[in-house]
Design an enzyme around this catalytic site. Structure first.
Site, PDB file in Angstrom:
ATOM      1  N   HIS A 161     -16.850  10.913  42.431  1.00  0.00           N
ATOM      2  CA  HIS A 161     -16.122  12.166  42.262  1.00  0.00           C
ATOM      3  C   HIS A 161     -16.895  13.333  42.882  1.00  0.00           C
ATOM      4  O   HIS A 161     -18.086  13.217  43.191  1.00  0.00           O
ATOM      5  CB  HIS A 161     -15.885  12.461  40.780  1.00  0.00           C
ATOM      6  CG  HIS A 161     -14.771  11.666  40.184  1.00  0.00           C
ATOM      7  ND1 HIS A 161     -14.925  10.350  39.809  1.00  0.00           N
ATOM      8  CD2 HIS A 161     -13.478  11.993  39.906  1.00  0.00           C
ATOM      9  CE1 HIS A 161     -13.777   9.901  39.311  1.00  0.00           C
ATOM     10  NE2 HIS A 161     -12.888  10.877  39.366  1.00  0.00           N
TER      11      HIS A 161
ATOM     12  N   LYS B 197     -17.578  17.782  38.826  1.00  0.00           N
ATOM     13  CA  LYS B 197     -17.060  17.076  37.644  1.00  0.00           C
ATOM     14  C   LYS B 197     -18.133  17.044  36.565  1.00  0.00           C
ATOM     15  O   LYS B 197     -19.266  16.620  36.808  1.00  0.00           O
ATOM     16  CB  LYS B 197     -16.622  15.659  38.018  1.00  0.00           C
ATOM     17  CG  LYS B 197     -15.989  14.896  36.856  1.00  0.00           C
ATOM     18  CD  LYS B 197     -15.381  13.591  37.326  1.00  0.00           C
ATOM     19  CE  LYS B 197     -14.838  12.769  36.162  1.00  0.00           C
ATOM     20  NZ  LYS B 197     -13.777  13.486  35.410  1.00  0.00           N
TER      21      LYS B 197
END
Length: 268
Positions: free
Chosen positions: A151, A155
């Site tokens: 990601h 995040k």
């Protein structure tokens, strides 16, 4: 017409969802909630002049009635938002991650008590949901499996909710067939080198700029490997799943976890 309100309306994901709700012919956005943009015109924030909507700080300031609330915020804010919505007897679609099992049990009780419905989904990308379903079939034959999730570096939580859900689904399937994943590693030269573990399933998290949301489930067998991978290339990939969830949740009562709960529309 399904009337919706959107928590986190001015965030990166919120703006994408807001545009999609406005464009949908059977859904109406009647409330944009974001404390950081209170008082601003939502149409200016998202660049669409089809509506005239002022951003409010909380659901308590809403004048319009609604059918479904959508939440893409953070776990702390979502916890309070969800409780308020369910206590009103309204339905809820939640894409916020980081909610604990204890919170979910509380939401389940509130949904039943107030005769309403809530869906919490770690991932609204239909491809990601299908990836998990495919992995569930494969693990019966390849129980040696690991998960790599990648990601963007903003995040906040790791591993991702999708990775945890994938591991939970695989774990239950392995239990059903009395299967185990063998790992001979006894020494980690660096702590965490083998990633985190959900029971016997290793999960590896990567956080880098340039990434959006990606996951690979890797199975190993005698003389072969099999990989199932999903790549979210933009936030727009979540829109079909969110809209489907909004349309389906109005037909349901109770607590639902994972978008796969709504994939078979004939059961609705």
């Amino acid at each position: 017409m399904i009337k919706t309100v959107l928590f986190g309306a001015c965030g990166k994901m919120g703006k994408v969802i807001g545009k999609a709700l406005i464009d949908a012919t059977d859904i109406e956005l009647v409330g944009a909630i974001d404390p950081y943009f209170k008082g601003e015109k939502y149409e200016k924030i998202i660049g669409i002049d089809k509506i005239s909507l002022e951003v409010v700080e909380s659901i308590d300031e809403l004048q319009e009635d609604f059918d479904v609330a959508i939440d893409f915020t953070n776990a702390e804010a979502a916890y309070q938002n969800i409780k308020k919505v369910l206590q009103k007897g309204k339905r809820m679609v939640v894409g916020t991650t980081g909610l604990t099992q204890e919170m979910m049990e509380e939401f389940k009780d509130l949904a039943v008590k107030n005769k309403t419905a809530i869906l919490i989904a770690p991932n609204f990308a239909l491809g990601a949901v299908l990836m998990i379903q495919l992995a569930k079939q494969v693990v019966k034959y390849f129980p040696d499996v690991e998960i790599i999730e990648l990601h963007h570096n903003e995040k906040a939580d790791a591993p991702s909710g999708t990775a945890i859900l994938t591991a939970e689904v695989l774990r239950e399937e392995m239990k059903k067939y009395n299967l185990t994943h063998k790992d001979a590693t006894k020494i980690e030269k660096l702590p965490g080198a083998r990633g985190g573990k959900l029971d016997s399933i290793n999960i590896h998290s990567v956080r880098l700029p340039g990434l959006v949301a990606h996951q690979e489930v890797i199975f190993g067998g005698l003389g072969q490997t099999l990989s199932i991978r999903h790549d979210a290339l933009s936030r727009e990939c979540y829109i079909p799943g969110v809209l489907m969830a909004v349309r389906e949740i109005v037909k349901r009562e109770g607590f639902f976890y994972g978008l796969e709960s709504f994939l078979n529309r004939e059961e609705a």
